[in-house]
Design a protein around this motif. Structure first.
Motif, PDB file in Angstrom:
ATOM      1  N   VAL A 105       1.080  -1.168   0.051  1.00 56.19           N
ATOM      2  CA  VAL A 105       0.066  -0.020   0.063  1.00 56.19           C
ATOM      3  C   VAL A 105       1.028   1.299  -0.097  1.00 56.19           C
ATOM      4  O   VAL A 105       1.792   1.263   0.627  1.00 56.19           O
ATOM      5  CB  VAL A 105      -0.863  -0.111   1.196  1.00 56.19           C
ATOM      6  N   PHE A 106       0.615   2.165  -1.055  1.00 53.38           N
ATOM      7  CA  PHE A 106       1.114   3.442  -0.699  1.00 53.38           C
ATOM      8  C   PHE A 106       0.384   4.427   0.192  1.00 53.38           C
ATOM      9  O   PHE A 106      -0.852   4.395  -0.062  1.00 53.38           O
ATOM     10  CB  PHE A 106       1.128   4.374  -2.175  1.00 53.38           C
ATOM     11  N   ALA A 125      -4.450   6.353   1.552  1.00 53.36           N
ATOM     12  CA  ALA A 125      -3.738   5.005   1.277  1.00 53.36           C
ATOM     13  C   ALA A 125      -4.369   4.657  -0.084  1.00 53.36           C
ATOM     14  O   ALA A 125      -5.545   4.384  -0.235  1.00 53.36           O
ATOM     15  CB  ALA A 125      -4.134   4.098   2.562  1.00 53.36           C
ATOM     16  N   SER A 126      -3.510   3.792  -0.813  1.00 50.72           N
ATOM     17  CA  SER A 126      -3.759   3.194  -2.091  1.00 50.72           C
ATOM     18  C   SER A 126      -3.123   2.136  -2.414  1.00 50.72           C
ATOM     19  O   SER A 126      -1.964   1.828  -2.001  1.00 50.72           O
ATOM     20  CB  SER A 126      -3.487   4.227  -3.112  1.00 50.72           C
ATOM     21  N   ARG A 127      -4.185   0.937  -2.476  1.00 49.56           N
ATOM     22  CA  ARG A 127      -3.310  -0.306  -2.652  1.00 49.56           C
ATOM     23  C   ARG A 127      -2.505  -0.197  -3.843  1.00 49.56           C
ATOM     24  O   ARG A 127      -2.857   0.313  -4.967  1.00 49.56           O
ATOM     25  CB  ARG A 127      -4.560  -1.308  -2.882  1.00 49.56           C
ATOM     26  N   MET A 128      -1.170  -0.796  -3.847  1.00 47.48           N
ATOM     27  CA  MET A 128      -0.314  -0.756  -5.018  1.00 47.48           C
ATOM     28  C   MET A 128      -0.693  -1.705  -6.036  1.00 47.48           C
ATOM     29  O   MET A 128      -1.195  -2.894  -5.886  1.00 47.48           O
ATOM     30  CB  MET A 128       1.094  -1.311  -4.290  1.00 47.48           C
ATOM     31  N   PRO A 129      -0.867  -1.199  -7.376  1.00 44.85           N
ATOM     32  CA  PRO A 129      -1.253  -2.249  -8.308  1.00 44.85           C
ATOM     33  C   PRO A 129      -0.423  -3.454  -8.672  1.00 44.85           C
ATOM     34  O   PRO A 129       0.877  -3.274  -7.981  1.00 44.85           O
ATOM     35  CB  PRO A 129      -1.036  -1.345  -9.682  1.00 44.85           C
ATOM     36  N   ASP A 130      -0.831  -4.639  -8.825  1.00 44.89           N
ATOM     37  CA  ASP A 130      -0.225  -5.816  -8.878  1.00 44.89           C
ATOM     38  C   ASP A 130       1.182  -5.796  -9.561  1.00 44.89           C
ATOM     39  O   ASP A 130       2.214  -6.149  -9.070  1.00 44.89           O
ATOM     40  CB  ASP A 130      -0.835  -6.989  -9.241  1.00 44.89           C
ATOM     41  N   ASP A 131       1.339  -5.030 -10.719  1.00 50.25           N
ATOM     42  CA  ASP A 131       2.497  -4.857 -11.807  1.00 50.25           C
ATOM     43  C   ASP A 131       3.540  -4.175 -10.851  1.00 50.25           C
ATOM     44  O   ASP A 131       4.838  -4.384 -10.747  1.00 50.25           O
ATOM     45  CB  ASP A 131       2.371  -4.356 -13.177  1.00 50.25           C
ATOM     46  N   ALA A 132       3.036  -2.943 -10.214  1.00 50.20           N
ATOM     47  CA  ALA A 132       3.900  -2.002  -9.390  1.00 50.20           C
ATOM     48  C   ALA A 132       4.666  -2.847  -8.110  1.00 50.20           C
ATOM     49  O   ALA A 132       5.606  -2.803  -7.814  1.00 50.20           O
ATOM     50  CB  ALA A 132       3.310  -0.836  -8.992  1.00 50.20           C
ATOM     51  N   ALA A 133       3.673  -3.508  -7.544  1.00 49.43           N
ATOM     52  CA  ALA A 133       3.774  -4.269  -6.297  1.00 49.43           C
ATOM     53  C   ALA A 133       5.122  -5.431  -6.902  1.00 49.43           C
ATOM     54  O   ALA A 133       6.049  -5.563  -5.974  1.00 49.43           O
ATOM     55  CB  ALA A 133       2.810  -5.202  -5.718  1.00 49.43           C
ATOM     56  N   GLN A 144      18.070  -3.297  -4.872  1.00 43.94           N
ATOM     57  CA  GLN A 144      18.558  -1.796  -5.462  1.00 43.94           C
ATOM     58  C   GLN A 144      17.677  -0.636  -4.712  1.00 43.94           C
ATOM     59  O   GLN A 144      17.902   0.403  -5.329  1.00 43.94           O
ATOM     60  CB  GLN A 144      17.982  -2.220  -6.969  1.00 43.94           C
ATOM     61  N   GLY A 145      17.265  -0.985  -3.786  1.00 49.34           N
ATOM     62  CA  GLY A 145      16.359   0.232  -3.210  1.00 49.34           C
ATOM     63  C   GLY A 145      15.257   0.045  -3.547  1.00 49.34           C
ATOM     64  O   GLY A 145      14.746  -0.357  -4.795  1.00 49.34           O
ATOM     65  N   ALA A 146      14.327   0.494  -2.601  1.00 46.85           N
ATOM     66  CA  ALA A 146      12.843   0.313  -3.032  1.00 46.85           C
ATOM     67  C   ALA A 146      12.312   1.492  -4.334  1.00 46.85           C
ATOM     68  O   ALA A 146      11.486   0.733  -5.189  1.00 46.85           O
ATOM     69  CB  ALA A 146      11.985   0.939  -1.810  1.00 46.85           C
ATOM     70  N   LEU A 147      12.488   2.515  -3.900  1.00 42.59           N
ATOM     71  CA  LEU A 147      11.870   3.368  -5.167  1.00 42.59           C
ATOM     72  C   LEU A 147      13.026   3.861  -6.186  1.00 42.59           C
ATOM     73  O   LEU A 147      12.815   5.096  -6.805  1.00 42.59           O
ATOM     74  CB  LEU A 147      11.077   4.306  -4.682  1.00 42.59           C
TER      75      LEU A 147
END
Length: 148
Positions: A105-106, A125-133, A144-147
């Motif tokens: 979740v973002f 709060a927004s659920r992270m889309p599956d591809d982004a997750a 590599q670090g999260a973002l």
């Protein structure tokens, strides 16, 4: 070190208290973290929009009692200014069932300094889309670090 540096560190205490209260399903502790104003708002990961303290209390009671979770921050960005701190966080919302898959979740927390304490004014709060997750998880696994 500037005198106010310690003030901003205390905002993290409010965030940690929020995580603890969610994990303990302690609605009274959760609600004690909000600013005492009716303009407060919470946009939940499930899309619900809660406005005002009584609506937030009712919504949180329904949500976390039905689906208790613990929240683990995975990547934290902090933006602060005098009197306001904004946290932009990627969180894992882990269900009580250890076999269940956590939701990524973002979440953005807006906190204000009120009467010597940091209080929550808004959460989005927004659920992270599956591809982004999947991309986020792969980067974490490969160090590599999260973002980045």
């Amino acid at each position: 070190m500037p005198r106010f540096a310690h003030i901003f560190e205390a905002a993290a205490d409010t965030l940690n208290a929020y995580y603890q209260a969610v994990a303990e399903v302690n609605i009274d502790s959760l609600m004690g973290l909000w600013i005492d104003e009716e303009f407060v708002s919470f946009i939940c990961a499930n899309g619900a929009h809660l406005h005002g303290l009584s609506n937030i209390r009712a919504g949180l009671t329904t949500q976390i009692e039905a689906n208790p979770v613990s929240i683990e921050p995975l990547d934290i960005r902090v933006y602060d200014s005098l009197g306001t701190v904004v946290y932009a966080i990627v969180e894992a919302h882990r269900p009580v069932d250890p076999a269940a898959v956590p939701d990524l979740v973002f979440t953005t927390y807006v906190m204000v300094h009120e009467r010597g304490e940091w209080r929550i004014a808004h959460i989005h709060a927004s659920r992270m889309p599956d591809d982004a997750a999947a991309q986020f998880s792969a980067k974490l696994r490969h160090g590599q670090g999260a973002l980045h």
